[in-house]
Design an enzyme around this catalytic site. Structure first.
Site, PDB file in Angstrom:
ATOM      1  N   ARG A  42      37.447  44.616  43.761  1.00  0.00           N
ATOM      2  CA  ARG A  42      36.311  44.704  44.674  1.00  0.00           C
ATOM      3  C   ARG A  42      36.345  46.079  45.343  1.00  0.00           C
ATOM      4  O   ARG A  42      37.424  46.575  45.713  1.00  0.00           O
ATOM      5  CB  ARG A  42      36.388  43.628  45.766  1.00  0.00           C
ATOM      6  CG  ARG A  42      35.945  42.238  45.316  1.00  0.00           C
ATOM      7  CD  ARG A  42      34.439  42.138  45.008  1.00  0.00           C
ATOM      8  NE  ARG A  42      34.058  40.800  44.591  1.00  0.00           N
ATOM      9  CZ  ARG A  42      34.000  40.380  43.328  1.00  0.00           C
ATOM     10  NH1 ARG A  42      34.287  41.195  42.336  1.00  0.00           N
ATOM     11  NH2 ARG A  42      33.631  39.146  43.043  1.00  0.00           N
ATOM     12  N   GLU A  91      28.232  49.124  46.321  1.00  0.00           N
ATOM     13  CA  GLU A  91      27.630  48.898  45.002  1.00  0.00           C
ATOM     14  C   GLU A  91      26.355  48.076  45.038  1.00  0.00           C
ATOM     15  O   GLU A  91      25.520  48.176  44.127  1.00  0.00           O
ATOM     16  CB  GLU A  91      28.642  48.258  44.034  1.00  0.00           C
ATOM     17  CG  GLU A  91      28.992  46.812  44.343  1.00  0.00           C
ATOM     18  CD  GLU A  91      29.910  46.210  43.286  1.00  0.00           C
ATOM     19  OE1 GLU A  91      30.947  46.806  42.974  1.00  0.00           O
ATOM     20  OE2 GLU A  91      29.569  45.122  42.771  1.00  0.00           O
ATOM     21  N   HIS A 111      30.377  47.447  37.428  1.00  0.00           N
ATOM     22  CA  HIS A 111      30.786  46.039  37.569  1.00  0.00           C
ATOM     23  C   HIS A 111      30.563  45.272  36.260  1.00  0.00           C
ATOM     24  O   HIS A 111      29.912  44.223  36.242  1.00  0.00           O
ATOM     25  CB  HIS A 111      30.052  45.368  38.733  1.00  0.00           C
ATOM     26  CG  HIS A 111      30.850  44.251  39.349  1.00  0.00           C
ATOM     27  ND1 HIS A 111      30.970  44.068  40.697  1.00  0.00           N
ATOM     28  CD2 HIS A 111      31.593  43.258  38.785  1.00  0.00           C
ATOM     29  CE1 HIS A 111      31.728  43.011  40.947  1.00  0.00           C
ATOM     30  NE2 HIS A 111      32.121  42.503  39.788  1.00  0.00           N
TER      31      HIS A 111
END
Ligand code: NAD
Length: 328
Positions: free
Chosen positions: A232, A261, A293
């Site tokens: 993360r 993000e 991601h």
């Protein structure tokens, strides 16, 4: 159940429809936020992804609209205010394990690409430049790989790196006896930082782990170390990473996740002016590799995510125990 699916991409629709037998799914491309929460009227459940921020204000609206359950189609749950959800008796379920190998393998892809520069040589060769100048890498064999967090993904990653015959060292608040038997050595967080040639983050984001990688941690790392984050964004203080890259102390950075993000990832912004100067600065480094991601993004993982998400909702509808419930 009537389920409102947010942040829907073509692949979400495809895999959820394939796995669905009994639910009524409505797909919304928009993310769930305070401006879109009204769309949940008339539904019993919502299905959301990593960048749908479900804070207390949204939970209040969801409760008022009759939402009884939030189904996360991901493993991480840092984007949901669990205390607020519990206060409104809204259940939260997730997909705790869909394919740890998918993320672990992507982590290795980042390491190999940064090291052997295949992304650069691909472009060079297409322009008939067959030179090897500035492509030199290093052997992974016998290098020390430090793993922060040895849960499902961390374990899969350790196993791959043991296969490369690396020395694998790790830090976790809960040590795995299986990994120890396989040759992984546990040590303190600082020792892992100090001894590793490559450090890979696989612990969850929570208040205790927020910015665990900051200027102090970079100072403890070996000169020229490689840092990989597929967990993360909030684990790494990005501005400190930029400073460490500028001095050359951090030799390589590979990230599949980024602090801000939600404003960028999963969107095609190729015709937009990016307003985030931090990611622009990161992208300017020759030794930084960013993927949006995509660690989870394999067929096997998408099938598993869809099946588990719908099973979670079926269990709720039938009043069965919620095996994948996330508690506050
Ligand atoms: P997991 O729960 O199986 O493992 C997490 C591990 O971290 C556990 O062993 C836990 O003990 C450890 N941990 C907790 N607090 C820690 C601390 N302070 N320091 C060190 N270790 C600590 O989770 P997982 O399935 O392995 O997933 C790990 C993370 O990967 C998730 O939290 C999620 O954020 C991320 N993830 C990313 C993607 C992607 O596409 N890039 C996909 C799935 C998951």
């Amino acid at each position: 159940m009537k389920i409102a699916v947010f942040s829907t991409k073509s692949y979400d629709k495809e895999y959820l429809n394939q796995a669905n037998a009994s639910h009524e799914l409505s797909f919304f491309e928009t993310s769930l936020n305070i401006n879109t929460v009204n769309l949940t009227q008339g539904f019993g459940a919502i299905c959301v992804f990593v960048n749908d921020k479900i804070d207390a204000a949204i939970i209040d609206e969801l409760a008022a609209n009759g939402i009884q359950i939030i189904a996360l189609r991901c493993a991480g749950f840092n984007n949901v205010d669990l205390v607020a959800a519990a206060a409104k008796n809204i259940k939260v379920v997730r997909v705790p394990s869909y394919s740890p190998q998918a993320v672990a393998e992507h982590t290795v892809a980042l390491i190999l690409t940064l090291n052997r520069k295949t992304h650069k040589v691909y472009n060079r060769v297409r322009e008939s430049n067959f030179s090897l100048e500035r492509l030199i890498g290093f052997n992974l064999y016998q290098k020390t790989v430090g793993v922060i967090g040895t849960g499902q993904i961390g374990k899969a990653f350790c196993n791959i790196m043991l296969g490369f015959r690396c020395k694998v060292i790790a830090y976790d608040v809960q040590e795995s006896e299986t990994l120890k038997k396989q040759g992984v050595m546990y040590m303190s967080f600082d020792e892992v930082l100090q001894q590793s040639d490559i450090i890979s983050l696989h612990c969850p984001l929570m208040p205790k782990t927020h910015h665990i990688i900051n200027s102090e941690s970079f100072a403890k790392m070996k000169q020229g170390a490689m840092l990989i984050n597929t967990s993360r964004g909030g684990l790494v203080k990005t501005i400190d990473a930029i400073e460490a890259l500028k001095t050359g102390h951090l030799g390589y950075l590979g990230i599949d996740v980024y602090e801000q993000e939600e404003h960028l990832f999963f969107k095609d912004l190729s015709e937009s002016v990016i307003q985030d100067d931090t990611i622009e600065r990161l992208m300017s480094f020759h030794n930084v590799l960013i993927t949006p991601h995509q660690g989870f993004f394999t067929k096997e993982a998408l099938e598993q995510i869809a099946t588990t998400t719908l099973n979670n909702l079926t269990s709720f509808e039938k009043g069965l125990p919620l095996q994948n419930q996330v508690l506050a």
